[in-house]
Enzyme design. Structure first.
Site, PDB file in Angstrom:
ATOM      1  N   TYR A 139       0.844  -1.196   0.000  1.00  0.00           N
ATOM      2  CA  TYR A 139       0.000   0.000   0.000  1.00  0.00           C
ATOM      3  C   TYR A 139       0.881   1.248   0.000  1.00  0.00           C
ATOM      4  CZ  TYR A 139      -3.988   2.936   1.346  1.00  0.00           C
ATOM      5  OH  TYR A 139      -4.985   3.875   1.389  1.00  0.00           O
ATOM      6  N   TYR A 167      -6.074   4.539  -7.030  1.00  0.00           N
ATOM      7  CA  TYR A 167      -6.164   4.556  -5.573  1.00  0.00           C
ATOM      8  C   TYR A 167      -7.607   4.305  -5.166  1.00  0.00           C
ATOM      9  CZ  TYR A 167      -5.736   6.183  -0.740  1.00  0.00           C
ATOM     10  OH  TYR A 167      -5.744   6.264   0.625  1.00  0.00           O
TER      11      TYR A 167
END
Length: 397
Positions: free
Chosen positions: A296, A347
């Site tokens: 991430y 995202y």
């Protein structure tokens, strides 16, 4: 007593996603995006949507399970779980929660998803000041906003700056992470930054957001949705795609990580000190067994810290390990964010990273790693709680 584990008990049988848009540009509402992703995951698995009987998500997703069940015409809804915490700290934990429902007989077919339409509901990455709303600020923000710390880059930059200072990490290490993501995005037609390459000179010339983050150290903001389908491992072979098995899952936080005013015991940390050992223990693997990582990357600094905390290198070796050649799919020691990640693909709070790990294990990624039988997904460095997944092929069970 039977061993308490998810290893080999649940498999991912389908993945689906929408087109990915720049924030505010989706022509469809958030709920419609969620449905599109779910239906595409069902098509990928060769599965009638009416077999779904559970949903799992995170980050307070607004596409409620009951409403999804009604829209899809499900005969019944048996499981609906939501992982606590904002942002992407729960992207792996949501999968684990859905898998736990299946392993304990509470559901047979669970969809895990994340949907996001910032044009409809507002931007997550936009700073909110302390001005007129100061009287309503509470919790951690009440210690930060009066001093101008009002955005995610500001809050996380301080942790990363401290880590880099403590361990002598140079800016070039962050740059390599960004370059790897953009490099992989050029081979991925789904990526928002496909056709927009990044090189070292462009990175170095980009404006500072807050040190040590340049513009390209910070993730995009996007609209879109992604989903995957979980089933009991014994039933997974009946689906259209090669099953991808859960090897391990872990979530949580270290001691006092959420202390107010940035006062945690381990301030310069990604918060994986207790989580990563739990993950490896369940999966029965070690860092050397991992062939590809999807980490991430809201900010490159979080990836830096997370990779060290997962045992891929000691912090003092970060400058030597984090070079572009080591991080690319073709020939790299540890291919990283092979779809482009949050920085360059999309995202959607990190859920697209889980889908890319599935593609790697299947062997269908646009940037296929040489070793793909064990794939690690890292969720939400520097938040609380964080979460992890290890996915693998049947050969490693």
């Amino acid at each position: 007593m039977a061993q308490r584990t998810l290893k080999g008990r649940v498999a991912i049988v389908g993945i689906g996603e929408t087109h990915y848009y720049k924030h505010g540009q989706s022509p469809d509402a958030e709920f419609k995006l969620a449905l599109q992703a779910v239906l595409r995951a069902c098509a990928d698995a060769g599965l009638d949507p009416r077999h779904i009987d559970g949903f799992a998500s995170y980050a307070d997703d607004r596409s409620e399970a009951t409403r999804l069940a009604s829209a899809l015409g499900l005969p019944r809804l048996r499981s609906a779980t939501m992982q606590w915490g904002g942002g992407g700290g729960g992207c792996c934990a949501a999968v684990a929660n859905g898998a736990a429902a299946i392993a304990t007989g509470q559901a047979d077919c669970v969809v895990v998803f994340r949907s996001l339409a910032q044009g409809q509901h507002g931007r997550f990455g936009q700073a909110s000041g302390a001005g007129a709303a100061a009287a309503t600020i509470s919790g951690e923000r009440s210690y930060l906003a009066p001093y101008g710390v009002i955005s995610p880059p500001q809050r996380f930059a301080m942790r990363v700056q401290r880590y880099m200072h403590d361990h002598g990490v140079r800016q070039e290490a962050l740059r390599a992470i960004a370059l790897a993501s953009y490099h992989h995005a050029q081979n991925n037609p789904r990526a928002v930054m496909h056709g927009k390459p990044l090189d070292a000179a462009k990175y170095d010339a980009s404006r500072w957001i807050v040190e040590p983050f340049h513009l390209f150290d910070c993730c995009m903001e996007n609209d879109g949705a992604a989903a995957l389908i979980l089933m009991d491992a014994q039933r997974a072979a009946d689906c259209a795609q090669k099953p991808v098995y859960l090897l391990g899952a872990a979530a949580g936080s270290g001691p006092r990580f959420g202390s107010f005013a940035h006062n945690s015991i381990e301030y310069a940390s990604g918060n994986f000190g207790t989580v990563a050992p739990d993950l490896y223990r369940m999966a029965g693997v070690e860092p050397k067994d991992v062939g590809v990582v999807q980490a991430y990357d809201s900010f490159t600094g979080g990836v830096l810290i997370a990779l060290a905390e997962h045992g891929f290198f000691p912090p003092e070796a970060a400058n030597d390990f984090l070079v572009l050649d080591n991080l690319v799919a073709k020939g790299g020691r540890l291919p990283l964010n092979t779809s482009g990640g949050n920085l360059a693909e999309c995202y959607v709070h990190g859920f697209e990273l889980v889908l890319e790990a599935v593609r790697q294990v299947r062997g269908t990624s646009s940037n296929q790693a040489a070793r793909n039988d064990v794939a690690l997904v890292v969720g939400g460095p520097m938040v609380s709680p964080v979460s992890d997944l290890l996915l693998g092929s049947g050969d490693v069970l």
